[in-house]
Design a protein around this motif. Structure first.
Motif, short mmCIF file in Angstrom:
data_model
loop_
_atom_site.label_atom_id
_atom_site.label_comp_id
_atom_site.label_asym_id
_atom_site.label_seq_id
_atom_site.Cartn_x
_atom_site.Cartn_y
_atom_site.Cartn_z
N GLY A 37 0.81 -1.21 0.00
CA GLY A 37 0.00 0.00 0.00
C GLY A 37 0.85 1.26 0.00
N LEU A 38 1.91 1.27 0.77
CA LEU A 38 2.81 2.43 0.80
C LEU A 38 3.46 2.64 -0.57
CD1 LEU A 38 4.49 2.03 4.30
CD2 LEU A 38 2.98 3.89 3.57
N LEU A 39 3.83 1.55 -1.23
CA LEU A 39 4.40 1.68 -2.57
C LEU A 39 3.39 2.26 -3.54
CD1 LEU A 39 6.38 -1.70 -2.83
CD2 LEU A 39 7.30 0.59 -2.38
N LEU A 40 2.13 1.82 -3.43
CA LEU A 40 1.08 2.39 -4.27
C LEU A 40 0.88 3.87 -3.98
CD1 LEU A 40 -1.61 -0.45 -4.11
CD2 LEU A 40 -0.25 0.20 -6.09
N MET A 41 0.96 4.23 -2.70
CA MET A 41 0.80 5.63 -2.31
C MET A 41 1.88 6.49 -2.96
SD MET A 41 1.30 7.39 1.42
CE MET A 41 3.08 7.30 1.17
N PHE A 42 3.14 6.05 -2.89
CA PHE A 42 4.23 6.83 -3.48
C PHE A 42 4.11 6.87 -5.00
CE2 PHE A 42 6.37 6.11 0.64
CZ PHE A 42 6.79 7.41 0.89
N ALA A 43 3.66 5.76 -5.60
CA ALA A 43 3.51 5.73 -7.05
C ALA A 43 2.47 6.75 -7.52
CB ALA A 43 3.13 4.33 -7.51
N VAL A 44 1.34 6.81 -6.83
CA VAL A 44 0.29 7.77 -7.19
C VAL A 44 0.75 9.19 -6.86
CG1 VAL A 44 -2.10 8.48 -6.75
CG2 VAL A 44 -1.53 6.05 -6.87
N VAL B 175 -6.81 -1.57 2.57
CA VAL B 175 -5.52 -0.90 2.76
C VAL B 175 -5.05 -0.27 1.45
CG1 VAL B 175 -3.07 -1.25 3.26
CG2 VAL B 175 -4.80 -2.31 4.72
N PHE B 176 -5.16 -1.02 0.35
CA PHE B 176 -4.72 -0.49 -0.94
C PHE B 176 -5.52 0.75 -1.33
CE2 PHE B 176 -3.40 -5.04 -2.35
CZ PHE B 176 -2.33 -4.98 -1.48
N ALA B 177 -6.85 0.68 -1.17
CA ALA B 177 -7.69 1.82 -1.54
C ALA B 177 -7.37 3.03 -0.67
CB ALA B 177 -9.17 1.44 -1.39
N ASP B 178 -7.18 2.81 0.63
CA ASP B 178 -6.84 3.92 1.53
C ASP B 178 -5.52 4.56 1.14
OD1 ASP B 178 -9.14 3.33 2.93
OD2 ASP B 178 -8.12 2.23 4.53
N MET B 179 -4.51 3.74 0.83
CA MET B 179 -3.20 4.27 0.47
C MET B 179 -3.23 5.00 -0.87
SD MET B 179 -1.07 3.74 2.90
CE MET B 179 -0.58 2.66 4.25
N ILE B 180 -4.00 4.48 -1.82
CA ILE B 180 -4.14 5.18 -3.11
C ILE B 180 -4.77 6.55 -2.88
CG2 ILE B 180 -5.40 5.16 -5.30
CD1 ILE B 180 -5.01 2.11 -5.34
N ALA B 181 -5.75 6.62 -1.98
CA ALA B 181 -6.38 7.91 -1.66
C ALA B 181 -5.37 8.88 -1.08
CB ALA B 181 -7.54 7.70 -0.69
N ILE B 182 -4.47 8.40 -0.22
CA ILE B 182 -3.43 9.27 0.33
C ILE B 182 -2.49 9.73 -0.78
CG2 ILE B 182 -1.45 9.39 1.90
CD1 ILE B 182 -4.12 9.39 3.31
N GLY B 183 -2.19 8.84 -1.72
CA GLY B 183 -1.38 9.24 -2.87
C GLY B 183 -2.05 10.32 -3.70
N MET B 184 -3.36 10.22 -3.85
CA MET B 184 -4.11 11.26 -4.56
C MET B 184 -4.00 12.60 -3.84
SD MET B 184 -7.33 8.77 -5.48
CE MET B 184 -8.53 10.09 -5.61
N LEU B 185 -4.08 12.58 -2.53
CA LEU B 185 -3.91 13.81 -1.75
C LEU B 185 -2.53 14.42 -1.98
CD1 LEU B 185 -5.50 12.85 1.72
CD2 LEU B 185 -6.47 14.36 -0.03
N GLN B 186 -1.50 13.57 -1.98
CA GLN B 186 -0.14 14.07 -2.19
C GLN B 186 0.01 14.65 -3.59
OE1 GLN B 186 1.84 14.36 0.20
NE2 GLN B 186 1.70 12.65 1.65
N SER B 187 -0.63 14.01 -4.57
CA SER B 187 -0.56 14.53 -5.94
C SER B 187 -1.21 15.91 -6.04
CB SER B 187 -1.26 13.54 -6.88
OG SER B 187 -1.31 14.04 -8.19
N VAL B 188 -2.35 16.07 -5.40
CA VAL B 188 -3.05 17.36 -5.42
C VAL B 188 -2.21 18.42 -4.71
CG1 VAL B 188 -5.07 18.59 -4.55
CG2 VAL B 188 -5.35 16.36 -5.63
N ARG B 189 -1.58 18.03 -3.63
CA ARG B 189 -0.78 18.98 -2.83
C ARG B 189 0.36 19.59 -3.63
NH1 ARG B 189 3.61 19.47 0.62
NH2 ARG B 189 3.18 20.62 2.56
#
Length: 407
Positions: free
Chosen positions: A91-98, A386-400
């Motif tokens: 999930g963390l890897l997905l977050m950083f990727a997004v 977990v994957f969906a939650d982490m992808i959502a955090i990645g989306m937040l980081q992308s918007v930021r």
């Protein structure tokens, strides 16, 4: 005198540097990663640390919740813990990727994410593909004993597609056409989730859609008309018995759990006992008697908060609540500092998703909300969640990463 091979020359005691001494030297990988305009430098590291903390707490609580039953069955007591840890890392890897994708790329990914999610939700309903567990056909079996739950990814697809629809609206404020398009895009996701049935996820989708419509700047008269329609649909559902009796019982049993302790009120009653038995500091990890006795069903998933209540006490539970609150606040902060509607709606949608789901999950364990089968974000056992939650955090980081109106 300066010769060709001379490294430097001296004038009144001053030694000049060699030619090329001021030339740029290759920077280390770490220095480049955290350079001024790098993606990592622009990330919200408070958000990352808090999410990692919640994930770590979740891994430990899942371990504690499942160890007694696994030992009794003669299996590896760390089986669920290892899976949850693996899912957290992926999930963390997905977050950083997004996070590395900018908002334009997120927007371009929306049709693909939406289409794949719809296909997966349809596939779940196919007899030889979908798996029926506890009366709900919500999982797809994968090799190696793993499963995927498409309804969790419906939240991601919904946030993306609704934000995309409103960001393409013509004019200063979205009109009825944009609202109808957003509802038309959201309706198939909601309908397929209800058919499974996964009513808890459906409630999240409804809450997120409604909030994003309001925050899009839609005119009040349109919102009032939509509220009237929703009220009529709810009345119709109650009058025509569209919901099954056990679904209605789950929604109403929390009001009087003691009225049916052997039936619908059992889960709520046991959950409150577990949370209350922990006191201020809890009984300690792996020392919860109610957890060890498995008195609360699904205690590693929907009722993970009861494990925290008994074994970590008030201090542990309030720590989880505070960390979740920080995640929601950071999402709202990102929304407030974003200068385009797409980013505002993405961040706002994620914020209401986590806020609503956390409130319902914690509320059903302490008896103030109906039992709906929603996991606690980042904490409950389950790879898809977990994957969906982490992808959502990645989306937040992308918007930021986009320029803020306050910069």
């Amino acid at each position: 005198m300066l010769g060709r091979s001379s490294p430097s020359y001296t004038v009144r005691g001053y030694s000049a540097p060699r030619a090329g001494a001021f030339a740029g030297r290759p920077r280390s990988l770490l220095a480049r990663a955290f350079a001024r305009n790098s993606v990592l430098r622009q990330m919200d590291w408070v958000l990352v640390v808090v999410v990692c903390g919640l994930s770590a707490i979740g891994v430990v609580l899942v371990w504690s919740a499942t160890q007694p039953s696994l030992l009794a069955a003669g299996q590896d007591p760390r089986t669920y813990m290892k899976k949850q840890l693996l899912w957290a890392v992926i999930g963390l890897l997905l977050m950083f990727a997004v996070s590395f994708a900018d908002s334009r790329r997120l927007r371009s990914w929306t049709p693909v994410a939406y289409g794949l999610t719809l296909l997966a939700l349809v596939a779940v309903l196919v007899p030889h593909i979908g798996s029926d567990i506890n009366g709900a056909r919500a999982w797809i079996n994968l090799p190696g004993g793993f499963q995927i739950e498409p309804s969790e990814f419906a939240k991601v697809a919904l946030v993306l597609v609704v934000a995309s629809v409103f960001s393409h609206a013509h004019g200063a404020r979205p009109g009825l056409r944009s609202v109808l398009l957003a509802l038309a895009a959201a309706a198939p996701l909601m309908a397929l989730v209800v058919i499974e049935p996964a009513l808890g996820v459906a409630l999240v989708l409804v809450a997120v859609t409604a909030t994003m419509i309001v925050l899009s700047g839609t005119r009040l008269r349109i919102i009032a008309g939509l509220l009237a329609i929703v009220g009529a649909v709810v009345a119709l559902a109650g009058g025509t018995h569209l919901l099954k009796s056990y679904q209605l019982t789950r929604f109403t049993s929390f009001l009087h759990p003691s009225a049916d302790l052997a039936g619908a009120g059992y889960n709520a009653a046991q959950a409150k006992i577990a949370v209350g038995s922990g006191g201020m500091f809890g009984t300690g990890l792996f020392h919860g008697q109610i957890v060890a006795g498995n008195y609360v069903p699904s205690q590693q998933t929907d009722f993970i908060f009861t494990v925290a209540g008994e074994e970590l006490g008030f201090v542990g539970t309030i720590t989880i609540v505070v960390l979740l609150f920080i995640v929601i606040l950071r999402a709202l902060r990102i929304a407030a500092r974003t200068d385009d509607l797409f980013g505002v709606l993405i961040a706002s949608g994620v914020a209401i998703w986590f806020a609503f789901q956390s409130f319902v999950n914690i509320g059903m364990t302490i008896g103030i909300m109906p039992i709906t089968g929603l996991p606690l974000p980042f904490v409950s056992y389950g790879g898809s969640a977990v994957f969906a939650d982490m992808i959502a955090i990645g989306m937040l980081q992308s918007v930021r990463r986009h320029h803020s109106v306050f910069d």
